[in-house]
Design a protein around this motif. Structure first.
Motif, mmCIF file in Angstrom:
data_model
loop_
_atom_site.group_PDB
_atom_site.id
_atom_site.type_symbol
_atom_site.label_atom_id
_atom_site.label_comp_id
_atom_site.label_asym_id
_atom_site.label_seq_id
_atom_site.Cartn_x
_atom_site.Cartn_y
_atom_site.Cartn_z
ATOM 1 N N GLY A 67 -70.925 -11.540 -64.575
ATOM 2 C CA GLY A 67 -71.906 -12.455 -64.036
ATOM 3 C C GLY A 67 -71.906 -13.838 -64.643
ATOM 4 N N ARG A 68 -70.954 -14.140 -65.550
ATOM 5 C CA ARG A 68 -70.955 -15.424 -66.240
ATOM 6 C C ARG A 68 -69.997 -16.398 -65.551
ATOM 7 N N ASP A 69 -70.281 -17.697 -65.730
ATOM 8 C CA ASP A 69 -69.422 -18.718 -65.134
ATOM 9 C C ASP A 69 -68.608 -19.467 -66.187
ATOM 10 N N SER A 70 -68.632 -18.961 -67.431
ATOM 11 C CA SER A 70 -67.877 -19.627 -68.490
ATOM 12 C C SER A 70 -66.391 -19.311 -68.367
ATOM 13 N N ASP A 71 -65.582 -20.162 -68.993
ATOM 14 C CA ASP A 71 -64.125 -19.982 -69.018
ATOM 15 C C ASP A 71 -63.531 -19.807 -67.621
ATOM 16 N N PRO A 72 -63.805 -20.733 -66.687
ATOM 17 C CA PRO A 72 -63.286 -20.573 -65.314
ATOM 18 C C PRO A 72 -61.763 -20.600 -65.232
ATOM 19 N N GLY A 73 -61.114 -21.184 -66.251
ATOM 20 C CA GLY A 73 -59.649 -21.236 -66.228
ATOM 21 C C GLY A 73 -58.992 -19.873 -66.295
ATOM 22 N N ASN A 74 -59.721 -18.878 -66.791
ATOM 23 C CA ASN A 74 -59.166 -17.529 -66.890
ATOM 24 C C ASN A 74 -59.660 -16.605 -65.782
ATOM 25 N N MET A 75 -60.231 -17.183 -64.713
ATOM 26 C CA MET A 75 -60.652 -16.375 -63.570
ATOM 27 C C MET A 75 -59.558 -16.363 -62.513
ATOM 28 N N VAL A 76 -59.512 -15.285 -61.759
ATOM 29 C CA VAL A 76 -58.533 -15.153 -60.680
ATOM 30 C C VAL A 76 -59.282 -14.882 -59.377
ATOM 31 N N ASP A 77 -58.653 -15.261 -58.254
ATOM 32 C CA ASP A 77 -59.250 -15.013 -56.945
ATOM 33 C C ASP A 77 -58.965 -13.584 -56.506
ATOM 34 N N LEU A 78 -59.994 -12.937 -55.981
ATOM 35 C CA LEU A 78 -59.840 -11.613 -55.384
ATOM 36 C C LEU A 78 -60.056 -11.772 -53.885
ATOM 37 N N LYS A 79 -59.003 -11.722 -53.117
ATOM 38 C CA LYS A 79 -59.100 -12.008 -51.683
ATOM 39 C C LYS A 79 -59.134 -10.699 -50.890
ATOM 40 N N VAL A 80 -60.175 -10.533 -50.071
ATOM 41 C CA VAL A 80 -60.287 -9.393 -49.161
ATOM 42 C C VAL A 80 -60.864 -9.912 -47.850
ATOM 43 N N HIS A 81 -60.633 -9.174 -46.740
ATOM 44 C CA HIS A 81 -61.282 -9.532 -45.482
ATOM 45 C C HIS A 81 -62.791 -9.363 -45.631
ATOM 46 N N HIS A 82 -63.534 -10.240 -44.958
ATOM 47 C CA HIS A 82 -64.983 -10.245 -45.160
ATOM 48 C C HIS A 82 -65.611 -8.907 -44.771
ATOM 49 N N TRP A 83 -65.004 -8.189 -43.800
ATOM 50 C CA TRP A 83 -65.582 -6.905 -43.402
ATOM 51 C C TRP A 83 -65.279 -5.789 -44.415
ATOM 52 N N GLU A 84 -64.382 -6.075 -45.369
ATOM 53 C CA GLU A 84 -64.080 -5.100 -46.415
ATOM 54 C C GLU A 84 -64.857 -5.387 -47.712
ATOM 55 N N ARG A 85 -65.536 -6.535 -47.760
ATOM 56 C CA ARG A 85 -66.187 -6.958 -49.001
ATOM 57 C C ARG A 85 -67.195 -5.925 -49.510
ATOM 58 N N SER A 86 -68.032 -5.432 -48.615
ATOM 59 C CA SER A 86 -69.065 -4.478 -49.050
ATOM 60 C C SER A 86 -68.442 -3.193 -49.590
ATOM 61 N N ARG A 87 -67.315 -2.782 -49.009
ATOM 62 C CA ARG A 87 -66.661 -1.561 -49.498
ATOM 63 C C ARG A 87 -66.092 -1.767 -50.896
ATOM 64 N N VAL A 88 -65.539 -2.961 -51.160
ATOM 65 C CA VAL A 88 -64.984 -3.259 -52.483
ATOM 66 C C VAL A 88 -66.098 -3.258 -53.531
ATOM 67 N N LEU A 89 -67.218 -3.905 -53.201
ATOM 68 C CA LEU A 89 -68.344 -3.936 -54.136
ATOM 69 C C LEU A 89 -68.879 -2.537 -54.393
ATOM 70 N N LYS A 90 -68.890 -1.693 -53.346
ATOM 71 C CA LYS A 90 -69.374 -0.316 -53.515
ATOM 72 C C LYS A 90 -68.470 0.464 -54.458
ATOM 73 N N VAL A 91 -67.163 0.274 -54.336
ATOM 74 C CA VAL A 91 -66.219 0.961 -55.231
ATOM 75 C C VAL A 91 -66.472 0.554 -56.681
ATOM 76 N N LEU A 92 -66.692 -0.738 -56.913
ATOM 77 C CA LEU A 92 -66.948 -1.219 -58.274
ATOM 78 C C LEU A 92 -68.245 -0.629 -58.819
ATOM 79 N N ARG A 93 -69.280 -0.586 -57.994
ATOM 80 C CA ARG A 93 -70.559 -0.037 -58.456
ATOM 81 C C ARG A 93 -70.455 1.464 -58.711
ATOM 82 N N ASP A 94 -69.730 2.162 -57.839
ATOM 83 C CA ASP A 94 -69.545 3.605 -58.028
ATOM 84 C C ASP A 94 -68.783 3.899 -59.311
#
Length: 286
Positions: A252-279
């Motif tokens: 949840g932090r915005d520090s050190d943005p240089g070490n962040m990477v983009d996670l690209k998914v189709h918008h209709w798959e976004r909720s499923r990806v978040l659910k997997v992470l929460r599970d």
């Protein structure tokens, strides 16, 4: 000075107000190994209670002797009052690095409850400042998880102090309101975030400085962003909105943005990806 005598472990009770809680850490295991090989070279001190005895100092040596299967320990046995017993215990343990701040806090709290003392009286008894005693007592009273983590050597004292700043009072200061106006939902969120930061600090081995940065980010996130209000009511002169730094989904932090990477998914798959992470047990920040 009392003569040293062999006392049966079966007759020995733990201290009146124990200062040590750790009997399974690496240092205790090393003590057990040393005593198993060489025996107890330095006698413990016991209070004479008649048939039974009570440890004044040498609690860990006594417990290590039990682990090693000894029947007796060398000890000095004396008759004393409760106050003299605690005084000798404090004098023996003061300054020892292996006594954690959480153990000290619980010991101070035990002194306050047993002898009906206030902070000033306990501070005078243990030879510390009132602030020193108050901070450690406050830790064990406010958050047992933080105290246990400090006792177990998972976080240092400076980290514990910073994490304890995540509370409704700090939230009220950030929002510039009375603490009475902080809702139960907000209090629950601050407690949950403190637990999250505790886990984060343990996992990354945070220093006090790093922990302070985490807490400051939390404080800054509480302040609502006020929309631009031009003085003359003309919105044409409004400045462009400030760019928001991307935030990590996991911490949840915005520090050190240089070490962040983009996670690209189709918008209709976004909720499923978040659910997997929460599970998977992650606290996902959107």
């Amino acid at each position: 000075m009392s003569e040293v005598q062999q006392v049966s472990l079966a007759l020995i009770d733990p201290p009146l107000i124990p200062m040590r809680e750790q009997f399974g850490d690496a240092a205790f295991n090393e003590l057990c190994e040393d005593i198993g090989k060489n025996g107890i070279k330095c006698p413990v001190k016991l209070r004479d209670l008649g048939e039974r005895k009570r440890v004044v100092f040498g609690h860990r040596r006594t417990e290590a002797a039990r682990v090693c299967g000894f029947d007796t320990v060398p000890a000095m046995v004396e008759t004393m009052t409760d106050a003299e017993e605690v005084r000798d215990m404090i004098a023996e343990n003061t300054g020892r690095e292996e006594v954690s701040d959480a153990e000290k806090g619980r010991h101070y709290l035990g002194l306050m409850e047993h002898f009906k003392l206030n902070l000033e009286q306990v501070a005078a008894m243990v030879g510390k400042t009132v602030l020193y005693v108050d901070e450690r007592v406050s830790m064990v009273q406010c958050d047992s998880d933080i105290a246990d983590a400090n006792r177990d050597g998972l976080i240092i004292w400076s980290v514990a102090k910073e994490l304890l700043r995540v509370n409704p009072y700090t939230m009220a200061l950030a929002l510039r309101c009375s603490v009475d106006l902080i809702t139960e939902d907000q209090r629950a969120k601050s407690e949950a975030h403190r637990k999250f930061l505790l886990d984060l600090c343990i996992r990354c081995g945070a220093t006090g400085k790093v922990a302070r940065s985490y807490v400051d980010q939390w404080k800054n996130s509480l302040v609502p962003i006020q929309p631009y209000q031009p003085a003359n009511g003309d919105s044409a002169g409004a400045p462009p909105p400030a760019a928001m730094n991307p935030r990590c989904l996991v911490c949840g932090r915005d520090s050190d943005p240089g070490n962040m990477v983009d996670l690209k998914v189709h918008h209709w798959e976004r909720s499923r990806v978040l659910k997997v992470l929460r599970d998977a047990g992650m606290e996902v920040y959107e």
